[in-house]
Design an enzyme around this catalytic site. Structure first.
Site, PDB file in Angstrom:
ATOM      1  N   HIS A 161      -2.906  10.929   6.850  1.00 20.68           N
ATOM      2  CA  HIS A 161      -1.729  10.628   7.676  1.00 20.68           C
ATOM      3  C   HIS A 161      -0.464  11.327   7.173  1.00 20.68           C
ATOM      4  O   HIS A 161       0.578  11.251   7.835  1.00 20.68           O
ATOM      5  CB  HIS A 161      -1.475   9.121   7.720  1.00 20.68           C
ATOM      6  CG  HIS A 161      -2.531   8.336   8.431  1.00 20.68           C
ATOM      7  ND1 HIS A 161      -2.961   8.644   9.698  1.00 20.68           N
ATOM      8  CD2 HIS A 161      -3.259   7.252   8.035  1.00 20.68           C
ATOM      9  CE1 HIS A 161      -3.908   7.779  10.067  1.00 20.68           C
ATOM     10  NE2 HIS A 161      -4.102   6.937   9.081  1.00 20.68           N
ATOM     11  N   ASP A 197     -12.549   9.396  10.094  1.00 19.99           N
ATOM     12  CA  ASP A 197     -11.859   8.125   9.905  1.00 19.99           C
ATOM     13  C   ASP A 197     -11.572   7.483  11.270  1.00 19.99           C
ATOM     14  O   ASP A 197     -11.372   8.180  12.260  1.00 19.99           O
ATOM     15  CB  ASP A 197     -10.539   8.392   9.177  1.00 19.99           C
ATOM     16  CG  ASP A 197      -9.851   7.143   8.669  1.00 19.99           C
ATOM     17  OD1 ASP A 197      -9.942   6.875   7.462  1.00 19.99           O
ATOM     18  OD2 ASP A 197      -9.197   6.449   9.475  1.00 19.99           O
ATOM     19  N   HIS A 199      -8.892   6.042  12.199  1.00 20.11           N
ATOM     20  CA  HIS A 199      -7.521   6.366  12.611  1.00 20.11           C
ATOM     21  C   HIS A 199      -7.325   7.877  12.633  1.00 20.11           C
ATOM     22  O   HIS A 199      -7.755   8.590  11.727  1.00 20.11           O
ATOM     23  CB  HIS A 199      -6.511   5.716  11.662  1.00 20.11           C
ATOM     24  CG  HIS A 199      -6.639   4.227  11.605  1.00 20.11           C
ATOM     25  ND1 HIS A 199      -7.363   3.576  10.623  1.00 20.11           N
ATOM     26  CD2 HIS A 199      -6.153   3.267  12.427  1.00 20.11           C
ATOM     27  CE1 HIS A 199      -7.312   2.271  10.838  1.00 20.11           C
ATOM     28  NE2 HIS A 199      -6.591   2.057  11.928  1.00 20.11           N
ATOM     29  N   ASP A 286     -13.732   3.221   8.021  1.00 21.82           N
ATOM     30  CA  ASP A 286     -13.158   2.092   8.741  1.00 21.82           C
ATOM     31  C   ASP A 286     -13.640   2.020  10.185  1.00 21.82           C
ATOM     32  O   ASP A 286     -13.144   1.211  10.978  1.00 21.82           O
ATOM     33  CB  ASP A 286     -11.627   2.103   8.676  1.00 21.82           C
ATOM     34  CG  ASP A 286     -11.020   3.479   8.839  1.00 21.82           C
ATOM     35  OD1 ASP A 286     -11.774   4.439   9.068  1.00 21.82           O
ATOM     36  OD2 ASP A 286      -9.784   3.599   8.732  1.00 21.82           O
TER      37      ASP A 286
END
Length: 344
Positions: A161, A197, A199, A286
């Protein structure tokens, strides 16, 4: 046998708080994540666990803005000097219509200037953890460059991120992006970053969006309903020289293996057509059905299948640890990808 690189210095980033959905809560990104994965590496006898070598942060400045990287080691000292206690968390940001081109002087303002959310907070040991995570990623990249078929960078904190000049989402230095750039600097003509991932890897996309030499592929929750919300749509294909080299696979809440793996297959076909010299996998787990902050429905038995599919690409591969917050199962799932890649 796949080599893992790991640093105990990650544990200094502990007890930090974060701002999420209107609450200040203990950080979901905690030291036990890395320790559980390391323990699983050991019990599965994946291969040796090596300490990182130290690498100059000048390497990070190849993908991040220099002033941003220079800011990170100073945060805690400035925070304490300002008489602050507790976690250093930003609370105001230079959004549309405000000046984002002039760095303010106070630490509370600088935290907002160099971030996009309140999820990348600092405590006393945070910089040492950030630096060690950067070193872990680059040390593992060196192993792959030296001839290892694959290596595992057990990075903490994660990185995907973090953009060229911003932190957020538990991420400070984009370890996968730094490694990808290092491979380019070492002679790789093309590199692919494959982000699995839950996200979207908004930082990685932002860093390479106008480049053709690093392909970025993301499989993730639909940004219409899922963090980080403001990147990750399917129509984001790259810009200028990078047009056509960014691929997003946004998927809805509740996506399970059949639909997710169909996206992975298509992503791997695009990856193979690009013909990179090396693949950097941003390994987030995740996507797991029990993850407390995510909404896909993959099961533990699915993670070795991910590894096997990536192995079919038959390319040198660096795995860089990103997210995954169902702590009891994070080791099983993360190492499951790696043992699947190894053909176990």
């Amino acid at each position: 046998m796949m080599k893992t690189v790991f640093s105990p210095l990650h544990a200094g980033h502990s007890g930090q708080m974060e701002l999420v959905a209107g609450e200040i809560v203990p950080g979901f990104e905690k030291p036990s994540r890395a320790e559980i994965i390391k323990a699983r590496v050991e019990t599965e006898k994946l291969g040796p666990i090596l300490p990182p070598e130290s690498h100059d942060v000048a390497l990070a400045k190849r993908v991040h803005r220099a002033d941003y990287i220079d800011f990170l080691p100073t945060v805690w000292e400035r925070w304490e000097a300002a008489g602050k206690t507790g976690s250093a968390i930003p609370f105001t940001w230079p959004t549309r219509g405000l000046r984002g081109d002039v760095a303010p002087r106070t630490i509370e303002a600088l935290l907002g200037f160099y971030s996009f959310d309140g999820g990348a907070s600092f405590v006393k040991g945070t910089w040492d953890a950030i630096k060690s995570s950067h070193d872990v990623g680059l040390t593992a990249a060196h192993l792959v460059k030296a001839g290892e078929r694959a290596a595992f960078a057990l990075c903490r904190p994660p990185g995907h991120h973090a953009g060229a000049a911003f932190m957020g989402g538990y991420c400070f230095i984009n370890n996968a992006a730094v490694a990808a750039q290092w491979f380019r600097d070492q002679g790789a003509a093309r590199v692919t970053v494959l982000d699995v991932d839950y996200h979207h890897g908004n930082g990685t996309q932002e860093i390479f969006y106008d480049r053709a030499d690093v392909q970025v592929i993301n499989l993730h929750g639909d940004p219409m309903t899922e963090y980080p919300f403001f990147l990750g749509h399917a129509d984001e294909r790259g810009a200028g020289p990078g047009e056509g080299f960014n691929h997003n696979y946004p998927m809805p809440f509740g996506t399970a293996w059949d639909a997710w793996s169909a996206s992975l297959d298509d992503a791997c076909e695009k990856l193979a057509a690009y013909s990179p010299d090396v693949v950097v996998v941003s390994l987030g787990v995740d996507t797991f059905e029990k993850d407390p902050i995510s909404h896909f429905k993959l099961k533990s038995a699915d993670y070795p299948k991910i590894g096997r599919r990536i192995a079919k690409l038959n390319l040198p591969t660096l795995f860089v640890m990103e997210g995954g917050y169902a702590v009891d199962e994070i080791g099983v799932n993360a190492v499951g990808v790696l043992t699947g890649f190894e053909g176990r």
